[in-house]
Design an enzyme around this catalytic site. Structure first.
Site, mmCIF file in Angstrom:
data_model
loop_
_atom_site.group_PDB
_atom_site.id
_atom_site.type_symbol
_atom_site.label_atom_id
_atom_site.label_comp_id
_atom_site.label_asym_id
_atom_site.label_seq_id
_atom_site.Cartn_x
_atom_site.Cartn_y
_atom_site.Cartn_z
ATOM 1 N N GLU A 147 -24.989 22.359 63.906
ATOM 2 C CA GLU A 147 -24.223 23.293 63.084
ATOM 3 C C GLU A 147 -23.554 22.533 61.944
ATOM 4 O O GLU A 147 -22.473 21.950 62.139
ATOM 5 C CB GLU A 147 -23.151 23.978 63.929
ATOM 6 C CG GLU A 147 -23.693 24.762 65.096
ATOM 7 C CD GLU A 147 -22.718 25.846 65.529
ATOM 8 O OE1 GLU A 147 -23.076 27.018 65.422
ATOM 9 O OE2 GLU A 147 -21.604 25.522 65.937
ATOM 10 N N GLY A 206 -19.411 30.017 59.017
ATOM 11 C CA GLY A 206 -18.504 31.066 58.546
ATOM 12 C C GLY A 206 -18.339 31.101 57.028
ATOM 13 O O GLY A 206 -17.414 31.726 56.514
ATOM 14 N N ASN A 266 -21.616 33.455 69.705
ATOM 15 C CA ASN A 266 -20.304 32.836 69.945
ATOM 16 C C ASN A 266 -19.251 33.745 69.322
ATOM 17 O O ASN A 266 -19.118 33.812 68.107
ATOM 18 C CB ASN A 266 -20.296 31.440 69.288
ATOM 19 C CG ASN A 266 -18.913 30.802 69.289
ATOM 20 O OD1 ASN A 266 -18.008 31.240 70.011
ATOM 21 N ND2 ASN A 266 -18.746 29.766 68.473
ATOM 22 N N TRP A 267 -18.510 34.442 70.185
ATOM 23 C CA TRP A 267 -17.534 35.412 69.671
ATOM 24 C C TRP A 267 -16.288 34.756 69.073
ATOM 25 O O TRP A 267 -15.507 35.410 68.421
ATOM 26 C CB TRP A 267 -17.086 36.342 70.791
ATOM 27 C CG TRP A 267 -18.128 37.313 71.240
ATOM 28 C CD1 TRP A 267 -19.427 37.405 70.800
ATOM 29 C CD2 TRP A 267 -17.958 38.333 72.225
ATOM 30 N NE1 TRP A 267 -20.064 38.417 71.456
ATOM 31 C CE2 TRP A 267 -19.194 39.010 72.333
ATOM 32 C CE3 TRP A 267 -16.897 38.745 73.029
ATOM 33 C CZ2 TRP A 267 -19.379 40.074 73.214
ATOM 34 C CZ3 TRP A 267 -17.079 39.794 73.910
ATOM 35 C CH2 TRP A 267 -18.309 40.454 73.987
ATOM 36 N N LYS A 268 -16.066 33.495 69.378
ATOM 37 C CA LYS A 268 -14.826 32.812 68.967
ATOM 38 C C LYS A 268 -13.619 33.643 69.439
ATOM 39 O O LYS A 268 -13.686 34.228 70.509
ATOM 40 C CB LYS A 268 -14.832 32.583 67.458
ATOM 41 C CG LYS A 268 -16.139 31.926 66.994
ATOM 42 C CD LYS A 268 -16.119 31.456 65.589
ATOM 43 C CE LYS A 268 -17.468 30.822 65.256
ATOM 44 N NZ LYS A 268 -17.528 30.212 63.955
ATOM 45 N N HIS A 293 -17.632 22.173 69.596
ATOM 46 C CA HIS A 293 -17.788 23.021 68.405
ATOM 47 C C HIS A 293 -16.922 22.441 67.286
ATOM 48 O O HIS A 293 -15.838 21.914 67.538
ATOM 49 C CB HIS A 293 -17.365 24.458 68.737
ATOM 50 C CG HIS A 293 -17.719 25.411 67.642
ATOM 51 N ND1 HIS A 293 -16.959 25.526 66.506
ATOM 52 C CD2 HIS A 293 -18.765 26.258 67.498
ATOM 53 C CE1 HIS A 293 -17.533 26.418 65.707
ATOM 54 N NE2 HIS A 293 -18.621 26.873 66.283
ATOM 55 N N SER A 323 -23.803 30.497 59.654
ATOM 56 C CA SER A 323 -24.120 31.681 58.839
ATOM 57 C C SER A 323 -25.518 32.252 59.098
ATOM 58 O O SER A 323 -26.176 32.733 58.175
ATOM 59 C CB SER A 323 -23.929 31.371 57.347
ATOM 60 O OG SER A 323 -22.575 31.054 57.096
ATOM 61 N N GLU A 338 -15.016 23.712 65.251
ATOM 62 C CA GLU A 338 -13.643 24.236 65.178
ATOM 63 C C GLU A 338 -12.744 23.543 66.210
ATOM 64 O O GLU A 338 -11.554 23.340 65.967
ATOM 65 C CB GLU A 338 -13.665 25.761 65.369
ATOM 66 C CG GLU A 338 -14.226 26.446 64.131
ATOM 67 C CD GLU A 338 -14.955 27.759 64.384
ATOM 68 O OE1 GLU A 338 -14.793 28.346 65.469
ATOM 69 O OE2 GLU A 338 -15.692 28.198 63.479
HETATM 70 P P1 PGA Z 1 -21.108 31.619 61.920
HETATM 71 O O1 PGA Z 1 -20.618 30.683 63.116
HETATM 72 O O2 PGA Z 1 -22.420 32.232 62.350
HETATM 73 O O3 PGA Z 1 -20.021 32.648 61.729
HETATM 74 O O4 PGA Z 1 -21.282 30.747 60.720
HETATM 75 C C1 PGA Z 1 -21.502 29.875 63.835
HETATM 76 C C2 PGA Z 1 -20.755 29.089 64.884
HETATM 77 O O5 PGA Z 1 -19.636 28.653 64.621
HETATM 78 O O6 PGA Z 1 -21.260 28.884 66.005
#
Ligand code: PGA
Length: 259
Positions: A171, A177, A9-11, A99, A217, A101
């Site tokens: 998650e 992150g 997932n590049w965000k 997600h 992470s 976020e």
């Molecule tokens: P991360 O993100 O690997 O940077 O913790 C995972 C995600 O949000 O899918």
């Protein structure tokens, strides 16, 4: 036997040129490892702006491309939104939904997640539904309650037929992150809870077939032990998926585990 799913997932990262370089490099790597791709499925979620670029590259390569989000509406006056029908018309096969976020910064509720899942299924796109508890919820022993509520909300009114393809991603919000990862045991416990709920809500076959990814992470140093857990079928990776060498290393670990 479920195969492993390694998803990046590049965000909101990478310019067009960086995206181009990355996909070209990964496509070459996957072509070299094509014989193992029955056991390992590689997914990439670039920003929607690059879906066409990514899909073109992967036309002849065993990589699947997905969007990071979709509108909960069908079409019309929703400036800035992208519909499931549009994604389908760009040959997008997967889409992340819910997600953390999106839930946190865009106030997405379980009802919106559910509406998005329905839009995607209607347009033959496989949703990857993300669920997870916050640090506070875990500290208050509310993890199971939160997970079950999110599952119930996301699957409201959803029925499976032979074409329905849904993935889940557990998650924990506190692990995204932050460099903090759930211990393999912690993750396995929640994955088992999810699989049990799916079995009760649908049936054993659907629950056995459903890929449940772990995210938060994940990196080359910890992916092996996570993938070794019985109910962890893959990883949804943010930060470490942006660097080709790390992404390749994680795909290689999945391949090795299947050998
Ligand atoms: P991360 O993100 O690997 O940077 O913790 C995972 C995600 O949000 O899918």
């Amino acid at each position: 036997m479920r195969r492993y799913v390694i998803a990046g997932n590049w965000k909101m990262n990478k310019t067009f040129t960086e995206a181009d370089d990355f996909i070209s490099d990964i496509s070459e790597f996957i072509d070299d490892n094509e014989e193992f791709m029955d056991d390992v499925e590689v997914l990439i979620f670039p920003p929607s702006l690059y879906l066409e670029l990514a899909t073109d590259y992967t036309d002849s390569t065993e990589i699947f491309i997905g969007a990071q989000d979709v509108s909960s509406h069908e079409s019309g006056a929703y400036t800035g939104e992208i519909s499931a029908e549009m994604l389908n018309s760009m040959e997008t096969l997967f889409c992340l939904v819910g997600h953390s976020e999106r839930r946190k910064y865009h106030y997405e509720t379980d009802e919106m997640v559910n509406a998005k899942v329905k839009q995607l299924l209607k347009n033959s796109i496989s949703p990857i539904i993300c669920i997870g508890e916050t640090e506070k919820e875990r500290a208050e022993n509310k993890t199971d309650e939160v997970i079950l509520k999110q599952l119930k909300g996301a699957f409201e009114g959803i029925d499976f037929d032979e074409d329905t393809d849904i993935y889940l991603a557990y998650e924990p919000v506190w692990a995204i992150g932050t460099g903090k990862t759930a211990t393999p045991q912690m993750a396995q416990e929640v994955h088992a809870l999810i699989r049990k709920w799916i079995k009760e809500r649908f049936n054993e076959k659907i629950s056995n077939d459903m890929p449940i990814l772990y995210g938060g992470s994940v990196k080359p140093e910890n992916i092996k032990i996570l993938l070794e857990q019985e109910d962890i079928d893959g990883a949804l990776i943010g930060g470490a998926s942006l660097i080709t060498e790390k992404f390749k290393a994680m795909i290689t670990t999945a391949i090795e585990l299947k050998k």
